[in-house]
Each structure stands twice: as C-alpha cells, then as structure tokens.
Motif scaffolding. Structure first.
Motif, PDB file in Angstrom:
ATOM      1  N   VAL A   1      50.047  80.133   2.966  1.00  0.00           N
ATOM      2  CA  VAL A   1      49.727  79.315   4.141  1.00  0.00           C
ATOM      3  C   VAL A   1      48.326  78.742   3.968  1.00  0.00           C
ATOM      4  O   VAL A   1      47.394  79.471   3.612  1.00  0.00           O
ATOM      5  N   GLN A   2      48.204  77.468   4.214  1.00  0.00           N
ATOM      6  CA  GLN A   2      46.888  76.825   4.160  1.00  0.00           C
ATOM      7  C   GLN A   2      46.664  76.012   5.428  1.00  0.00           C
ATOM      8  O   GLN A   2      47.606  75.447   5.976  1.00  0.00           O
ATOM      9  N   LEU A   3      45.418  75.997   5.864  1.00  0.00           N
ATOM     10  CA  LEU A   3      45.048  75.197   7.022  1.00  0.00           C
ATOM     11  C   LEU A   3      43.955  74.219   6.599  1.00  0.00           C
ATOM     12  O   LEU A   3      43.025  74.594   5.865  1.00  0.00           O
ATOM     13  N   ALA A   4      44.060  72.992   7.074  1.00  0.00           N
ATOM     14  CA  ALA A   4      43.073  71.974   6.733  1.00  0.00           C
ATOM     15  C   ALA A   4      42.639  71.258   7.997  1.00  0.00           C
ATOM     16  O   ALA A   4      43.455  70.592   8.646  1.00  0.00           O
ATOM     17  N   GLU A   5      41.355  71.416   8.329  1.00  0.00           N
ATOM     18  CA  GLU A   5      40.801  70.728   9.493  1.00  0.00           C
ATOM     19  C   GLU A   5      40.268  69.367   9.092  1.00  0.00           C
ATOM     20  O   GLU A   5      39.813  69.173   7.942  1.00  0.00           O
ATOM     21  N   SER A   6      40.302  68.443  10.024  1.00  0.00           N
ATOM     22  CA  SER A   6      39.710  67.130   9.817  1.00  0.00           C
ATOM     23  C   SER A   6      39.349  66.549  11.174  1.00  0.00           C
ATOM     24  O   SER A   6      39.759  67.078  12.216  1.00  0.00           O
ATOM     25  N   GLY A   7      38.592  65.459  11.127  1.00  0.00           N
ATOM     26  CA  GLY A   7      38.261  64.771  12.370  1.00  0.00           C
ATOM     27  C   GLY A   7      36.842  64.985  12.863  1.00  0.00           C
ATOM     28  O   GLY A   7      36.436  64.386  13.853  1.00  0.00           O
ATOM     29  N   GLY A   8      36.115  65.849  12.187  1.00  0.00           N
ATOM     30  CA  GLY A   8      34.742  66.065  12.600  1.00  0.00           C
ATOM     31  C   GLY A   8      33.875  64.864  12.277  1.00  0.00           C
ATOM     32  O   GLY A   8      34.293  63.920  11.618  1.00  0.00           O
ATOM     33  N   GLY A   9      32.641  64.895  12.773  1.00  0.00           N
ATOM     34  CA  GLY A   9      31.718  63.813  12.509  1.00  0.00           C
ATOM     35  C   GLY A   9      30.528  63.855  13.431  1.00  0.00           C
ATOM     36  O   GLY A   9      30.289  64.862  14.110  1.00  0.00           O
ATOM     37  N   LEU A  10      29.800  62.765  13.436  1.00  0.00           N
ATOM     38  CA  LEU A  10      28.615  62.625  14.282  1.00  0.00           C
ATOM     39  C   LEU A  10      28.961  61.757  15.487  1.00  0.00           C
ATOM     40  O   LEU A  10      29.526  60.672  15.335  1.00  0.00           O
ATOM     41  N   VAL A  11      28.623  62.254  16.670  1.00  0.00           N
ATOM     42  CA  VAL A  11      28.944  61.526  17.887  1.00  0.00           C
ATOM     43  C   VAL A  11      27.782  61.698  18.856  1.00  0.00           C
ATOM     44  O   VAL A  11      27.085  62.720  18.825  1.00  0.00           O
ATOM     45  N   GLN A  12      27.600  60.728  19.710  1.00  0.00           N
ATOM     46  CA  GLN A  12      26.537  60.831  20.712  1.00  0.00           C
ATOM     47  C   GLN A  12      26.981  61.709  21.872  1.00  0.00           C
ATOM     48  O   GLN A  12      28.190  61.860  22.136  1.00  0.00           O
ATOM     49  N   SER A  13      26.007  62.246  22.562  1.00  0.00           N
ATOM     50  CA  SER A  13      26.294  63.058  23.738  1.00  0.00           C
ATOM     51  C   SER A  13      27.138  62.250  24.725  1.00  0.00           C
ATOM     52  O   SER A  13      26.874  61.073  24.972  1.00  0.00           O
TER      53      SER A  13
END
Length: 127
Positions: A1-13
């Motif tokens: 089983v493998q899990l892969a996260e994505s979608g992170g980044g830099l965002v303003q408050s």
C-alpha cells in the motif's frame, strides 16, 4: 500500500487549498484515513479522520468549520479541502491509512496504529 499526497503550496492568509491523498495497492473499502500535520518544532497532530467502521468523520477543534475531508472511493483518493487558512496552519501535511479499522477508530485510536503513511506535502500560509 502506498499513499501519495499532493496539492500543497504557498497561499496567503484567508486563502484555500485542496490536498489529495491517492491510495494505491488496495481498494478503498474498509479503511480509516487520517490527515495529520507537523509544523517545525512541534509534534505531529491529527487534523481529521474518516473511518468506514462506523462512518465517523472527525476534525480537530483548530480546523472545524474551515477544513472538510471527503473521499472518492472510485478514484481511491481522499481529499482535504482547506479554507480560511491561517499562518498557524503552516505545516507538512500527511495522510495515513489503516486497513479494517476497529469501531470508534477516529475517537479512540492514536496515530501510531495507522499502517501506512505518505511522504507529506508542504503547506505554507503567509500573513
């Protein structure tokens, strides 16, 4: 089983991001998946949890009303929609998988009981 996260980044408050956790090697059917985060110098904390053992969906108090966890079993993917982001949400976000979770999983079982973890995705919220 493998899990892969994505979608992170830099965002303003005040901004929004949606994280994805793709699970491979197993069909999402009887599972618990948790989203966790770890900020620099702090312990890893649970953000949200979903479990098929009892249909439970749980959020940490710090994210209630701002974060929404959902799943698309056909895509073997779990999402974490994050809105009204704050600088204190800055952290590496991880998803974790537990096969055939026990009842009341999200309430009663700690993070070390999860079987598999992803590598994490960085979320940075600027003020």
């Amino acid at each position: 089983v493998q899990l892969a996260e994505s979608g992170g980044g830099l965002v303003q408050s005040g901004g929004s991001l949606t994280l994805s956790c793709v699970v491979s090697g197993v069909t999402l059917e009887y599972y618990a998946i948790g989203w966790f985060r770890q900020a620099p110098g702090k312990e890893r904390e649970e953000v949200s949890c979903i479990s098929t053992s009892d249909g439970n969906l749980k959020y940490a108090d710090s994210v209630k009303g701002r974060f929404t966890m959902s799943s698309d079993n056909a895509k073997n993917t779990v999402y974490l929609q994050m809105s009204s982001l704050k600088p204190e949400d800055t952290a590496v976000y991880y998803c974790a998988y537990r096969h055939r979770p026990l009842l009341n999983w999200c309430t009663n079982y700690p993070q070390y009981e999860y079987h598999f973890w992803g590598q994490g995705t960085q979320v940075t919220v600027s003020s």
